[in-house]
Design a protein around this motif. Structure first.
Motif, mmCIF file in Angstrom:
data_model
loop_
_atom_site.group_PDB
_atom_site.id
_atom_site.type_symbol
_atom_site.label_atom_id
_atom_site.label_comp_id
_atom_site.label_asym_id
_atom_site.label_seq_id
_atom_site.Cartn_x
_atom_site.Cartn_y
_atom_site.Cartn_z
ATOM 1 N N GLU A 57 3.992 56.527 35.758
ATOM 2 C CA GLU A 57 4.113 57.697 34.889
ATOM 3 C C GLU A 57 5.457 58.393 35.101
ATOM 4 O O GLU A 57 6.074 58.888 34.149
ATOM 5 N N ALA A 58 5.914 58.413 36.347
ATOM 6 C CA ALA A 58 7.224 59.011 36.620
ATOM 7 C C ALA A 58 8.337 58.167 36.006
ATOM 8 O O ALA A 58 9.313 58.708 35.459
ATOM 9 N N GLN A 59 8.198 56.852 36.085
ATOM 10 C CA GLN A 59 9.201 55.965 35.493
ATOM 11 C C GLN A 59 9.330 56.195 33.992
ATOM 12 O O GLN A 59 10.428 56.120 33.436
ATOM 13 N N ALA A 60 8.204 56.454 33.331
ATOM 14 C CA ALA A 60 8.242 56.690 31.888
ATOM 15 C C ALA A 60 9.090 57.912 31.544
ATOM 16 O O ALA A 60 9.652 58.004 30.456
ATOM 17 N N LYS A 61 9.204 58.841 32.476
ATOM 18 C CA LYS A 61 9.993 60.047 32.239
ATOM 19 C C LYS A 61 11.462 59.865 32.604
ATOM 20 O O LYS A 61 12.353 60.308 31.870
ATOM 21 N N VAL A 62 11.721 59.213 33.736
ATOM 22 C CA VAL A 62 13.092 59.208 34.256
ATOM 23 C C VAL A 62 13.868 57.934 33.956
ATOM 24 O O VAL A 62 15.102 57.936 34.020
ATOM 25 N N LEU A 87 11.140 65.422 36.231
ATOM 26 C CA LEU A 87 9.805 65.641 36.777
ATOM 27 C C LEU A 87 9.670 67.105 37.184
ATOM 28 O O LEU A 87 10.637 67.735 37.619
ATOM 29 N N THR A 88 8.478 67.631 37.047
ATOM 30 C CA THR A 88 8.236 68.964 37.590
ATOM 31 C C THR A 88 8.240 68.860 39.112
ATOM 32 O O THR A 88 8.142 67.766 39.681
ATOM 33 N N GLU A 89 8.331 69.988 39.766
ATOM 34 C CA GLU A 89 8.332 69.965 41.233
ATOM 35 C C GLU A 89 7.036 69.352 41.758
ATOM 36 O O GLU A 89 7.049 68.554 42.701
ATOM 37 N N GLU A 90 5.922 69.694 41.137
ATOM 38 C CA GLU A 90 4.635 69.140 41.562
ATOM 39 C C GLU A 90 4.604 67.627 41.375
ATOM 40 O O GLU A 90 4.152 66.886 42.257
ATOM 41 N N GLN A 91 5.102 67.155 40.233
ATOM 42 C CA GLN A 91 5.133 65.717 39.979
ATOM 43 C C GLN A 91 6.047 65.001 40.967
ATOM 44 O O GLN A 91 5.703 63.937 41.490
ATOM 45 N N GLU A 129 12.945 68.579 41.510
ATOM 46 C CA GLU A 129 13.192 67.223 42.009
ATOM 47 C C GLU A 129 14.086 67.262 43.246
ATOM 48 O O GLU A 129 13.867 66.516 44.212
ATOM 49 N N THR A 130 15.085 68.130 43.224
ATOM 50 C CA THR A 130 15.996 68.247 44.363
ATOM 51 C C THR A 130 15.254 68.731 45.606
ATOM 52 O O THR A 130 15.433 68.192 46.707
ATOM 53 N N ARG A 131 14.393 69.726 45.439
ATOM 54 C CA ARG A 131 13.622 70.232 46.583
ATOM 55 C C ARG A 131 12.689 69.155 47.128
ATOM 56 O O ARG A 131 12.553 68.993 48.350
ATOM 57 N N ALA A 132 12.056 68.419 46.235
ATOM 58 C CA ALA A 132 11.144 67.359 46.672
ATOM 59 C C ALA A 132 11.899 66.269 47.428
ATOM 60 O O ALA A 132 11.446 65.791 48.477
#
Length: 284
Positions: free
Chosen positions: A39-44, A54-58, A109-112
């Motif tokens: 699912e993350a790949q579909a976004k990035v 991605l949201t921070e939670e994602q 994303e940077t914080r994660a």
């Protein structure tokens, strides 16, 4: 044929062997991808204007999944494959290095990444660390691996050299792409590949995200022609071409596909293909 229809007919997914009939068909020899990372790949893993951060939670969820998989805490289909790792981190690297500001890393994303990378760098293999930070300029931790990484075999060495350019958002020459493809073709099953699965997936998704140039596309086409042999020439009375630019847009119905299908029912041959540009869309 979706899963509900398959259940209604009393079939098993393994009974449906034609991928054009079943949207859920997958060669049983290949493990299913981890859904969280997919699912993350579909976004990035998309182009410079279509990528969605991605949201921070994602982002925290994805990196936690990758960390747990690398530690061996996830089993079977929950594991994140080397191909997924290569594609995901290649996308993140290209976004950081070359994409416009609006599609680069979000603050979440940077914080994660700042939270998880010190742990990930201890458990990820050198090829993944190289893909995530090829020049040691993104992550800060473990940055000595990327600049000195050369791969584990001759085929890897050529891929690594090409990836340094691709991960920086650059393009390759015709001969460079041909050389890489000749090394890795024919593609084989997992654990039988002639090059690193992670490096190859990073290369392919990276080229797609950077939008291949004419010479790169030519290299792909001719390499596969050499591998598979020339396609047979169609023996048809006439052929109608439908050309339109591909812009990744899925919001609107593509009428050319429907028209071509209807015409084919009447014995009229059609060829659908892309074009470089067509008003009002211009693909650079």
């Amino acid at each position: 044929m979706d899963s509900a229809t398959i259940d209604e007919l009393g079939l098993l997914e393994t009974d449906i062997q034609n991928p054009t009939v079943s949207s859920s068909y997958r060669n049983p020899k290949y493990r299913k991808p981890n859904q969280t990372v997919l699912e993350a790949q579909a976004k990035v893993c998309t182009g410079p204007t279509q990528t969605r951060a991605l949201t921070e939670e994602q982002a925290f969820k994805v990196l936690d999944t990758i960390l747990r998989s690398a530690k061996g805490e996830l089993k079977d289909e929950e594991q994140v494959s080397k191909a997924q790792l290569g594609a995901f981190f290649a996308a993140m690297t290209i976004r950081a290095n070359a994409f416009p500001e609006e599609t680069q890393w979000s603050e979440g994303e940077t914080r994660a990444m700042n939270t998880y990378w010190p742990h990930l760098v201890r458990v990820l293999s050198p090829d993944i660390i190289f893909i995530a930070d090829p020049e040691g300029s993104i992550m800060g931790v473990g940055n000595s691996i990327g600049p000195h990484y050369v791969g584990n075999c001759t085929n890897d060495m050529r891929l690594v050299g090409a990836l340094r350019e691709v991960l920086a958002g650059g393009h390759l020459g015709y001969e460079e792409v041909q050389g890489v493809l000749k090394d890795v073709l024919p593609l084989k099953l997992e654990n039988e590949t002639s090059a690193s699965e992670s490096l190859l997936s990073a290369f392919l998704i990276g080229q797609r995200m950077n939008r291949e140039t004419d010479r790169e596309l030519k290299a792909y086409c001719l390499a596969f022609d050499d591998e598979l042999g020339l396609r047979p020439i169609a023996d048809v009375r006439s052929l109608t071409h439908y050309g339109e630019p591909y812009d990744g847009n899925t919001r609107y119905f593509r009428s050319t596909l429907f028209v071509a299908a209807v015409r084919s029912c009447y014995g009229e041959s059609c060829l659908l293909h892309g074009v470089e540009w067509m008003p009002p869309k211009v693909i650079s």
